[in-house]
Design a protein around this motif. Structure first.
Motif, PDB file in Angstrom:
ATOM      1  N   ILE A  43      85.021 -31.016  28.270  1.00 25.54           N
ATOM      2  CA  ILE A  43      85.444 -29.857  27.477  1.00 25.54           C
ATOM      3  C   ILE A  43      86.702 -29.249  28.087  1.00 25.54           C
ATOM      4  CG2 ILE A  43      84.800 -27.480  26.875  1.00 25.54           C
ATOM      5  CD1 ILE A  43      81.870 -28.571  26.587  1.00 25.54           C
ATOM      6  N   SER A  44      86.726 -29.181  29.401  1.00 23.55           N
ATOM      7  CA  SER A  44      87.898 -28.652  30.095  1.00 23.55           C
ATOM      8  C   SER A  44      89.147 -29.465  29.764  1.00 23.55           C
ATOM      9  CB  SER A  44      87.627 -28.661  31.605  1.00 23.55           C
ATOM     10  OG  SER A  44      88.818 -28.649  32.348  1.00 23.55           O
ATOM     11  N   ASN A  50      75.513 -27.768  28.365  1.00 23.79           N
ATOM     12  CA  ASN A  50      76.215 -29.036  28.568  1.00 23.79           C
ATOM     13  C   ASN A  50      75.253 -30.144  28.996  1.00 23.79           C
ATOM     14  OD1 ASN A  50      78.750 -28.134  27.800  1.00 23.79           O
ATOM     15  ND2 ASN A  50      79.249 -27.396  29.845  1.00 23.79           N
ATOM     16  N   ALA A  51      74.238 -29.793  29.757  1.00 23.68           N
ATOM     17  CA  ALA A  51      73.261 -30.800  30.175  1.00 23.68           C
ATOM     18  C   ALA A  51      72.544 -31.398  28.965  1.00 23.68           C
ATOM     19  CB  ALA A  51      72.257 -30.200  31.150  1.00 23.68           C
ATOM     20  N   PHE A 102      79.995 -32.984  30.650  1.00 23.45           N
ATOM     21  CA  PHE A 102      80.569 -32.287  29.490  1.00 23.45           C
ATOM     22  C   PHE A 102      81.457 -31.128  29.933  1.00 23.45           C
ATOM     23  CE2 PHE A 102      77.107 -33.892  26.476  1.00 23.45           C
ATOM     24  CZ  PHE A 102      77.992 -34.686  25.775  1.00 23.45           C
ATOM     25  N   THR A 103      81.086 -30.468  31.030  1.00 21.00           N
ATOM     26  CA  THR A 103      81.939 -29.383  31.531  1.00 21.00           C
ATOM     27  C   THR A 103      83.351 -29.896  31.791  1.00 21.00           C
ATOM     28  OG1 THR A 103      80.068 -28.194  32.510  1.00 21.00           O
ATOM     29  CG2 THR A 103      82.233 -27.733  33.430  1.00 21.00           C
ATOM     30  N   HIS A 140      75.813 -29.044  21.685  1.00 20.09           N
ATOM     31  CA  HIS A 140      76.775 -29.170  20.573  1.00 20.09           C
ATOM     32  C   HIS A 140      76.535 -30.443  19.749  1.00 20.09           C
ATOM     33  CE1 HIS A 140      78.360 -31.375  23.999  1.00 20.09           C
ATOM     34  NE2 HIS A 140      79.222 -32.000  23.223  1.00 20.09           N
ATOM     35  N   LEU A 141      75.605 -31.288  20.205  1.00 23.39           N
ATOM     36  CA  LEU A 141      75.407 -32.576  19.535  1.00 23.39           C
ATOM     37  C   LEU A 141      74.179 -32.628  18.640  1.00 23.39           C
ATOM     38  CD1 LEU A 141      76.194 -34.989  22.524  1.00 23.39           C
ATOM     39  CD2 LEU A 141      77.726 -34.279  20.673  1.00 23.39           C
ATOM     40  N   GLU A 187      88.076 -20.832  26.636  1.00 19.90           N
ATOM     41  CA  GLU A 187      87.940 -21.600  25.399  1.00 19.90           C
ATOM     42  C   GLU A 187      86.506 -22.065  25.199  1.00 19.90           C
ATOM     43  OE1 GLU A 187      90.827 -24.506  24.624  1.00 19.90           O
ATOM     44  OE2 GLU A 187      92.505 -23.212  25.146  1.00 19.90           O
ATOM     45  N   GLN A 188      85.850 -22.368  26.326  1.00 21.19           N
ATOM     46  CA  GLN A 188      84.453 -22.781  26.243  1.00 21.19           C
ATOM     47  C   GLN A 188      83.594 -21.638  25.703  1.00 21.19           C
ATOM     48  OE1 GLN A 188      82.327 -23.647  29.954  1.00 21.19           O
ATOM     49  NE2 GLN A 188      81.994 -25.703  29.190  1.00 21.19           N
ATOM     50  N   SER A 195      90.227 -22.807  30.524  1.00 17.71           N
ATOM     51  CA  SER A 195      89.314 -23.734  29.858  1.00 17.71           C
ATOM     52  C   SER A 195      87.976 -23.064  29.612  1.00 17.71           C
ATOM     53  CB  SER A 195      89.138 -24.993  30.701  1.00 17.71           C
ATOM     54  OG  SER A 195      88.440 -24.702  31.886  1.00 17.71           O
ATOM     55  N   ASP A 240      75.892 -24.544  31.849  1.00 17.36           N
ATOM     56  CA  ASP A 240      75.359 -25.763  32.484  1.00 17.36           C
ATOM     57  C   ASP A 240      74.223 -26.337  31.647  1.00 17.36           C
ATOM     58  OD1 ASP A 240      77.054 -25.683  34.661  1.00 17.36           O
ATOM     59  OD2 ASP A 240      75.601 -24.739  35.999  1.00 17.36           O
ATOM     60  N   GLU A 241      73.340 -25.464  31.217  1.00 19.45           N
ATOM     61  CA  GLU A 241      72.187 -25.918  30.431  1.00 19.45           C
ATOM     62  C   GLU A 241      72.635 -26.469  29.077  1.00 19.45           C
ATOM     63  OE1 GLU A 241      68.797 -22.936  32.287  1.00 19.45           O
ATOM     64  OE2 GLU A 241      70.288 -22.105  30.916  1.00 19.45           O
ATOM     65  N   ARG A 294      80.254 -39.579  28.747  1.00 17.67           N
ATOM     66  CA  ARG A 294      79.322 -38.767  29.522  1.00 17.67           C
ATOM     67  C   ARG A 294      78.126 -39.709  29.744  1.00 17.67           C
ATOM     68  NH1 ARG A 294      75.044 -34.622  28.567  1.00 17.67           N
ATOM     69  NH2 ARG A 294      74.296 -34.337  30.666  1.00 17.67           N
ATOM     70  N   ARG A 321      95.913 -30.903  29.849  1.00 14.71           N
ATOM     71  CA  ARG A 321      95.095 -30.447  30.974  1.00 14.71           C
ATOM     72  C   ARG A 321      94.872 -31.651  31.880  1.00 14.71           C
ATOM     73  NH1 ARG A 321      91.475 -26.940  28.514  1.00 14.71           N
ATOM     74  NH2 ARG A 321      92.624 -25.257  27.540  1.00 14.71           N
ATOM     75  N   ARG A 367      84.152 -21.556  22.040  1.00 15.92           N
ATOM     76  CA  ARG A 367      83.514 -22.697  21.398  1.00 15.92           C
ATOM     77  C   ARG A 367      82.002 -22.521  21.336  1.00 15.92           C
ATOM     78  NH1 ARG A 367      85.900 -27.566  22.159  1.00 15.92           N
ATOM     79  NH2 ARG A 367      86.667 -26.756  24.137  1.00 15.92           N
ATOM     80  N   GLN A 368      81.418 -22.177  22.467  1.00 11.65           N
ATOM     81  CA  GLN A 368      79.966 -22.246  22.540  1.00 11.65           C
ATOM     82  C   GLN A 368      79.278 -20.997  22.011  1.00 11.65           C
ATOM     83  OE1 GLN A 368      79.157 -23.768  26.531  1.00 11.65           O
ATOM     84  NE2 GLN A 368      79.087 -25.762  25.552  1.00 11.65           N
ATOM     85  N   ASP A 370      76.311 -31.498  35.484  1.00 18.18           N
ATOM     86  CA  ASP A 370      75.776 -30.508  34.535  1.00 18.18           C
ATOM     87  C   ASP A 370      74.258 -30.522  34.566  1.00 18.18           C
ATOM     88  OD1 ASP A 370      78.244 -29.672  33.610  1.00 18.18           O
ATOM     89  OD2 ASP A 370      78.225 -30.968  31.842  1.00 18.18           O
ATOM     90  N   GLU A 371      73.690 -31.711  34.570  1.00 19.66           N
ATOM     91  CA  GLU A 371      72.230 -31.834  34.564  1.00 19.66           C
ATOM     92  C   GLU A 371      71.637 -31.314  35.876  1.00 19.66           C
ATOM     93  OE1 GLU A 371      71.830 -35.643  31.551  1.00 19.66           O
ATOM     94  OE2 GLU A 371      72.505 -35.984  33.591  1.00 19.66           O
ATOM     95  N   ASN A 381      72.930 -29.099  37.847  1.00 16.36           N
ATOM     96  CA  ASN A 381      73.075 -27.645  37.906  1.00 16.36           C
ATOM     97  C   ASN A 381      72.158 -26.953  36.912  1.00 16.36           C
ATOM     98  OD1 ASN A 381      74.933 -27.584  39.993  1.00 16.36           O
ATOM     99  ND2 ASN A 381      76.673 -27.843  38.624  1.00 16.36           N
ATOM    100  N   ALA A 382      71.932 -27.571  35.766  1.00 15.47           N
ATOM    101  CA  ALA A 382      71.036 -26.966  34.778  1.00 15.47           C
ATOM    102  C   ALA A 382      69.620 -26.833  35.338  1.00 15.47           C
ATOM    103  CB  ALA A 382      71.020 -27.786  33.495  1.00 15.47           C
ATOM    104  N   GLY A 436      73.562 -31.296  25.863  1.00 18.74           N
ATOM    105  CA  GLY A 436      74.458 -31.618  24.745  1.00 18.74           C
ATOM    106  C   GLY A 436      74.142 -30.763  23.530  1.00 18.74           C
TER     107      GLY A 436
END
Lengths: 231, 231
Positions: free
Chosen positions: B122-123, A217-218, B118-119, A222-223, A21-22, A18, A214-215, B159, B97, A25-26, B214-215, B217-218, A220
């Motif tokens: 996405i997984s 995803n925190a 999100f982690t 991608h949004l 793939e991340q 996963s 982590d950052e 999320r 998955r 993607r990212q 995620d937040e 950890n970020a 978002g």
């Protein structure tokens, strides 16, 4: 549909796959902040999320991939000359947890270093400090395995501090110098301002913020494309 | 030490186990912002990271855990009456998955809902939208398995947006009302300001910010107590 855990014997939740793939993607996403009127001198801002990865030195390359072996290019990265390599390793933490398919980024460096998100480090049981790349004194190590050998990395595991690469002209435009901190304001539904974006200036650099997964995803990442770099 | 992937046949990187430990680690941490002089009226601020979890309705409880089954308390949570249950499920995403050991939080609710970082999403291959808890119209679903049965959750995977619980007196002190946005400024080596912290007011609430893993950890939530909630 059947019930009970036994249905899943032999099936595992592969964090490795996963995350690969991340990466795809990212790392593939580029967020461009273009001036609205098309004539502003503001340079384009690209923000990229780096999945966990390794930088490797010649000596460790010899051990893990064979004497005299070389990194091969899987994909060029945004900064000229840098690339994601085809070569991957496995990292084993102190509690016998492991992450396989940890990709190496080239070219080779003077010292090996592994950059993990805290999510990865916690999973492995490694207490990774927040550091700028290259600053690895007194950081933890781990066992690293490659296809031709394994080694104990004595130090070099960090959670990379969020940073922005730029050239001297761009630094002059922003009015910042090497080592300064800037802010990165990310809009969207999970709006976050990163308050400590380290400035790294090099004549060969392209303007580019690097954050970890982590950052990304925190906030978002991608949004939204509503992103601003502020002195 | 041996080399090559075959050494690890039969050994897997268990994301489930590590995340369970992450729950224990992070839910256990409380960050208290006490007034410096001890006489300020500012209420204590507690910031907690929520690992992925499920809220469950009576009907789904019957299917997954058996007719008339009840949630049992594993650990009380910070908000009075809420608890982490002993009961756990497995969530299966569209690409086959899965994440097992997804813990249920009690008490039961009128509708089932799953909160993922999100982690996690996405997984699993799930495009989770950022939503406030309870606002699950037009959100994706997934297959859920329990020890006594499985079901297709039609919607409810989100999320969770970062939010702050407070009682009316605390809201008055901050000068905010239901649905307002506040900022949460987290210091430390990975300093971040969360710009969109949703205010949720209830007479039974204790002042408490909820973010996801995620937040946490970020921003390196485990590395600092320098945290401020700002109107």
């Amino acid at each position: 549909m059947g019930c009970g855990g036994s249905v899943f014997s032999g099936t595992t939740q592969g964090i490795d796959r996963s995350v690969v793939e991340q990466i795809v993607r990212q790392v593939a996403l580029e967020y461009l902040g273009r001036p609205a009127n098309g004539v502003s001198p503001a340079p384009e801002l690209t923000v990229l999320a780096s999945a966990r990865h390794m930088h490797i030195c010649r000596e460790d390359m010899d051990i893990l991939f064979g004497k005299g072996s070389e990194l091969t290019v899987y994909k060029d990265l945004y900064q000229v000359g840098n690339f994601a390599a085809n070569e991957k390793v496995t990292i084993i933490g102190p509690r016998s947890r492991l992450i396989s398919n940890l990709r190496i980024l080239g070219p080779m460096r003077k010292q090996s270093q592994i950059e993990l998100a805290f999510t990865d480090a916690i999973s492995l049981g490694i207490d990774a400090p927040v550091r700028l790349s290259g600053n690895i004194a007194d950081t933890p190590g781990a066992i690293i395995m490659g296809p031709k050998g394994s080694l104990e990395l004595k130090q070099g595991i960090i959670r990379a501090a969020i940073h922005v690469h730029m050239n001297p002209a761009e630094a002059a435009l922003f009015g910042v110098k090497q080592g300064d901190l800037m802010k990165l304001k990310v809009g969207g539904p999970a709006g976050i301002t990163f308050d400590k974006v380290h400035v790294r200036i090099d004549p060969t650099s392209r303007l580019n913020v690097h954050m970890d997964t982590d950052e990304a995803n925190a906030c978002g990442l991608h949004l939204t494309k509503d992103i601003e770099l502020i002195k």
